[in-house]
Write an enzyme that holds these catalytic residues in place. Structure first.
Site: not given
Ligand code: GLU
Length: 478
Positions: A255-258
């Protein structure tokens, strides 16, 4: 299997940035096609209008070309089974849905959104699983026709079997089965005449003579619905093969959050396309003999579907950097010079920078130092006071995380849109302009005396700006 030729496809939806997962699935499809002397096709699945982003299709095709993957048929190159953009195939989809209605295998459903909400609410209150209650499934044909003639909006739903099980063989996972009771009467055609993913995907895979559907694991739960559709149409099913999902280092779905997920980020960061393809080739597959460095041709020569293992492959930046370093070391002098000169210090970037930087320098030898943030990746945040007086690190972190969410939805990366986006956010959280913009400036440029903020953001580009905001977020929350 009676398909006379191996034909595979990727079917990306143009809903945002070109995703590293798309490149992963593309690579495996490409290699499988090459290995078997078959065709690799790109079809754009753009029928979900609410999630459609105009520039996304171009970015996806551009990024796949940057990687060096090529396709035999697709929206830009055409081919015998076109069009390759689903929105241009709406009539084909609608006609196929109607065929099933005429044969009594699908039906028109006139239930309104309000009725469906009511049904779901009641089911929830009774602790039942929510789903369509099949209210219109046995509507007499004459009544359906009368309501249609009166212009009542309707959708078309597939009549799912009410008992028994649906099974399919996954090339990697063996038999997968689901009880039919658990399947809702799937919508095939929406009231706006657009097909759902399920209908368009199956009809197009069939008409494009796709022999093997190789896609990410997250689509497994859709496959029984697809199998029932193939059966309703009386079509031969392709081989299904669900590739393992790429994962963050904590094993959650990538995911782009991580992890940066946009292919454009990796290009901007100076990861070489061959290194990225090589890295993706190591995700769930191994070359054997402890060999980790190989190119696509070498991968093709050894590739077999059964060599794919299902343990969730971890997409790890440290390993990718190591591999990229191996590739950088092997570059010829000429290629190295051209990458640094044409990509890192591209003339367009230097020209765009010039008006803002010349007034801050007396001599050319100050250029690199004063403007290093345009060319660097991650910045060091321990030496700069990111948090404004009167605010806490937690407050700044909340502000930055909201800002990143907003920027993720911002597809026009120019002064006007950026200004509107930042102003709207700042007003919503009622921060003083000085505090708000100084924090952003420090995060994105690492210095108080940078060139004007919005110009800098535009030149830096979305990938680097979003990367630094997320990196600062990690720093603030550590
Ligand atoms: N449109 C789907 C996607 O975005 C395609 C899934 C499939 O390959 O069937 O990934």
């Amino acid at each position: 299997m009676s398909f006379d030729r191996v034909r595979v496809r990727i079917a990306p939806s143009p809903t945002g940035d070109p995703h590293v997962g798309t490149a992963y699935v593309a690579l495996f499809n490409y290699v499988f096609a090459k290995k078997n002397g078959g065709d690799f096709i790109i079809r754009i699945e753009d029928t979900d209008q609410s999630r459609y982003r105009g520039s996304s299709e171009d970015m996806i095709l551009r990024s796949l070309k940057w990687l060096g993957l090529s396709w035999d048929e697709g929206p830009d190159v055409g081919g015998p089974c076109g069009p390759y953009r689903q929105s241009e195939r709406r009539e084909i989809h609608a006609a196929h849905a109607m065929q099933l209605v005429d044969r009594g295998l699908a039906y028109r459903c006139f239930c309104t959104a309000a009725r469906l909400d009511g049904v779901r609410k009641e089911q929830r209150e009774k602790g039942q699983t929510t789903g369509y209650d099949r209210h219109c499934r046995d509507l007499p044909v004459a009544e359906a026709e009368r309501r249609m003639a009166a212009s009542e909006p309707f959708v078309i739903r597939l009549k799912m079997p009410l008992s028994g099980v649906t099974k399919f063989d996954d090339a990697l996972r063996g038999t997968v089965e689901i009880e039919n009771q658990r399947l809702d009467d799937q919508v095939l055609l929406k009231s706006d005449g657009y097909p759902t993913y399920h209908l368009a995907n199956v009809v197009d895979d069939h008409l494009m003579k796709i022999s093997h559907v190789m896609r990410a694991e997250e689509w497994i739960s859709s496959t029984p619905k697809h199998v029932l559709l193939y059966e309703a149409f009386g079509w031969e099913k392709p081989v299904f093969c669900h590739l393992p999902l790429l994962r963050n280092t904590d094993h959650s779905k990538i995911s782009k959050r991580k992890n940066p997920t946009s292919l454009r980020y990796y290009e901007r960061a100076g990861i070489l396309p061959d290194a990225l393809l090589n890295y993706l080739g190591l995700m769930g597959w191994s070359f054997g003999d402890n060999i980790e460095i190989f190119n696509v041709e070498e991968m093709t020569s050894r590739f077999e579907l059964k060599g794919i293992h299902l343990g969730g492959p971890i997409f790890d930046q440290t390993k990718l950097n190591w591999l990229n370093n191996q590739y950088l070391q092997k570059l010829s002098d000429d290629r190295f010079v051209s990458l640094i000169r044409d990509q890192m210090f591209a003339p367009e970037i230097l020209k765009a920078l010039r008006p803002f930087v010349v007034e801050r320098m007396d001599r050319l030898d100050q250029f690199v130092d004063k403007n290093s943030f345009f060319f660097n990746g991650a910045l060091q945040y321990d030496a700069v006071p990111l948090v404004p007086n009167g605010k806490t690190a937690a407050e700044l972190a909340t502000m930055v995380s909201e800002l990143v969410e907003r920027l993720d939805e911002e597809y026009e990366w120019d002064m006007e849109h950026l200004k509107a986006c930042f102003d709207a956010h700042r007003e919503a959280i009622a921060w003083k302009p000085k505090d708000y913009f100084m924090s952003v400036r420090l995060i994105v440029t690492g210095r108080k005396d940078s060139p004007p903020l919005f110009e800098s953001l535009v030149i830096l580009g979305r990938e680097m700006v979003r990367f630094r905001l997320r990196d600062a977020l990690k720093f603030l929350r550590q």
